[in-house]
Design a protein around this motif. Structure first.
Motif: not given
Length: 239
Positions: A120-126, A194-201, A210-211, A213-220
């Motif tokens: 599901t996560a990959e489908r959403l990314l696509d 998003h792709r980077g977070i998904y790949e780490r997961m 987690a790192a 995700l923090r950067d992603h949320i802070r940046g946005y």
């Protein structure tokens, strides 16, 4: 005790005892009013309150889906409460940012690779890769992706909170995104993050995810914040 509290107390007790389950029908109005010792008018008001907070669903007509059915959708109640808090300005953009940091980073740190719904996560990314996607559609998929990742932690309350946040701040988030001067550039950056977070997961690198995700949320948050200290908060919060 108010009528809706009486009805909710009865429903809760019945669920706890096993006499009722999610998906079961409540007794008819007359029988339930007599059981609880309330008037039918008070009962109807109570049922409207419970339907508004997602505890029940009421449908007219005939058949198995008609009548009053126990749904127990806590996300609906949480989203309603958050909507009211945002409307009264008791909850602000910065507060949402801080809660997202806590919930999403914790979820990543406690994720179980075997529990994740990765297809599901990959489908959403696509789907987010579609360059013709409008801002509202992109943000909807974006939010669903974050909720999908949070489910890997195996904590249903975390996922419920995430889903309630997504629902309650949708209009708020859309307005901020549409005010950005160069949305296509922002969307491209978000796709990559998003792709980077998904790949780490997927690699079971929970700390790395987690790192990111923090950067992603802070940046946005820093990019979309209208508060004068938004960038400082995004940089300093929890770090």
């Amino acid at each position: 005790m108010k009528a809706h509290e009486t009805v909710m107390g009865w429903v809760t007790a019945e669920l706890q005892s096993g006499r009722l389950s999610i998906g079961d029908h409540l007794p008819g109005e007359r029988a339930l009013a007599e059981t609880l010792g309330v008037s039918r008018g008070s009962l109807r008001e109570a049922l409207r309150v419970l339907e508004a907070v997602g505890a029940i669903r009421t449908s007219t007509g005939s058949g198995p889906r008609s009548g009053t059915i126990i749904t127990a959708s806590p996300g609906q109640a949480l989203a309603l409460s958050l909507n009211l808090q945002l409307a009264t300005r008791h909850v602000e953009h910065a507060h949402v940012f801080e809660v997202r940091l806590l919930l999403e980073a914790w979820s990543a740190e406690h994720a179980d690779l075997a529990s994740g719904d990765w297809p599901t996560a990959e489908r959403l990314l696509d789907r987010m890769d579609d360059p013709g996607l409008g801002v509202p559609e992109f943000l909807q998929l974006d939010a669903e992706f974050h909720v999908a990742l949070s489910r890997a932690a195996g904590n249903p309350l975390i996922s419920t909170l995430m889903d309630a946040l997504r629902t309650s701040i949708a209009d708020h988030t859309l307005a901020r995104a549409q005010a950005l001067p160069d949305w296509p550039t922002t969307a491209t950056r978000l796709r990559g993050e998003h792709r980077g977070i998904y790949e780490r997961m997927r690699a079971d690198d929970r700390e790395g995810a987690a790192a990111l995700l923090r950067d992603h949320i802070r940046g946005y948050y820093a990019e979309t914040s209208t508060e004068p200290d938004g960038a400082r908060t995004a940089t300093d919060a929890t770090g």
